[in-house]
Design a protein around this motif. Structure first.
Motif, mmCIF file in Angstrom:
data_model
loop_
_atom_site.group_PDB
_atom_site.id
_atom_site.type_symbol
_atom_site.label_atom_id
_atom_site.label_comp_id
_atom_site.label_asym_id
_atom_site.label_seq_id
_atom_site.Cartn_x
_atom_site.Cartn_y
_atom_site.Cartn_z
ATOM 1 N N ASN A 72 -8.681 -2.529 2.836
ATOM 2 C CA ASN A 72 -9.427 -1.855 3.900
ATOM 3 C C ASN A 72 -9.317 -0.336 3.829
ATOM 4 O O ASN A 72 -9.648 0.355 4.780
ATOM 5 N N CYS A 73 -8.845 0.170 2.695
ATOM 6 C CA CYS A 73 -8.735 1.619 2.482
ATOM 7 C C CYS A 73 -9.733 2.034 1.407
ATOM 8 O O CYS A 73 -9.844 1.376 0.377
ATOM 9 N N PHE A 74 -10.431 3.137 1.667
ATOM 10 C CA PHE A 74 -11.495 3.587 0.779
ATOM 11 C C PHE A 74 -11.374 5.080 0.520
ATOM 12 O O PHE A 74 -10.878 5.827 1.352
ATOM 13 N N SER A 75 -11.859 5.483 -0.639
ATOM 14 C CA SER A 75 -11.954 6.899 -0.985
ATOM 15 C C SER A 75 -13.380 7.162 -1.438
ATOM 16 O O SER A 75 -14.083 6.239 -1.861
ATOM 17 N N ALA A 76 -13.796 8.413 -1.357
ATOM 18 C CA ALA A 76 -15.146 8.772 -1.790
ATOM 19 C C ALA A 76 -15.101 10.123 -2.486
ATOM 20 O O ALA A 76 -14.329 11.005 -2.115
ATOM 21 N N TYR A 123 -15.015 4.177 -3.501
ATOM 22 C CA TYR A 123 -14.188 3.329 -4.357
ATOM 23 C C TYR A 123 -12.853 3.056 -3.674
ATOM 24 O O TYR A 123 -12.519 3.663 -2.654
ATOM 25 N N GLN A 124 -12.103 2.147 -4.261
ATOM 26 C CA GLN A 124 -10.778 1.809 -3.764
ATOM 27 C C GLN A 124 -9.741 2.124 -4.839
ATOM 28 O O GLN A 124 -9.874 1.692 -5.976
ATOM 29 N N MET A 125 -8.753 2.904 -4.450
ATOM 30 C CA MET A 125 -7.609 3.163 -5.317
ATOM 31 C C MET A 125 -6.570 2.104 -4.972
ATOM 32 O O MET A 125 -6.090 2.062 -3.843
#
Length: 175
Positions: A85-89, A95-97
């Motif tokens: 449930n954690c995302f980066s952009a 994307y998901q790290m």
């Protein structure tokens, strides 16, 4: 802050300086993290190391780093605690790290992060003197898929025209 210019805990701003960063007392109290850094990275050009925690149900708004600097750094993210449930952009890519991965991001580009998780997301973030050669930063050989596009990308449907028009209409109210 684990590594910075002076080793002082209150020095939290990124800045350019010659030489390598200095360990803070925080890093001295985290010997496992220190060993992780020493075992995996060439630290001669390491400038800053921070532990960044994104709290549950929070967002880091889109921004660019290094604006005040003549030259940025090469930034490496190491997810220490995260979930699905954690995302980066970065720019238009979401994307998901994932735990166990190592990511390089271009922090001079627009980037953000969001946690829709019930637990905090924690990343170790390392800033090295700017280089285009990632292999110079790591003590171990990099896998063949380094820099592969499409890794962990989140599929996002296009924004419906009606919604996009509504957002654009807000520009009459906001400056």
């Amino acid at each position: 802050m684990l590594v910075n210019h002076s080793g002082q805990l209150d020095e939290i701003s990124l800045s350019t300086f010659s030489g390598r960063g200095t360990k803070t007392d925080n890093l001295k109290q985290l010997p496992y993290i220190g060993q992780l850094i020493e075992d995996n990275f060439h630290t001669g050009t390491l400038k800053f190391v921070r532990l960044l925690q994104l709290m549950p149900n929070s967002v880091i708004i889109p921004h660019c780093d290094y604006l005040e600097l003549e030259e940025g750094f090469t930034r490496i993210h190491v997810p220490l605690h995260t979930d699905e449930n954690c995302f980066s952009a970065e720019n238009n890519s979401v994307y998901q790290m994932k735990f166990g991965e190592v990511w390089m991001i271009d922090a001079s580009q627009v980037h953000s992060a969001a946690s829709f998780s019930q637990t905090a997301r924690t990343h170790m973030v390392l800033d090295f003197k700017h280089t285009q050669e990632l292999g110079q930063l790591f003590k171990h050989a990099l896998p063949d898929n380094v820099g592969a596009s499409g890794v962990n990308l989140v599929d996002r449907p296009p924004v419906p025209k009606k919604m996009l028009d509504s957002v654009k209409a807000l520009s009459a109210l906001l400056t």
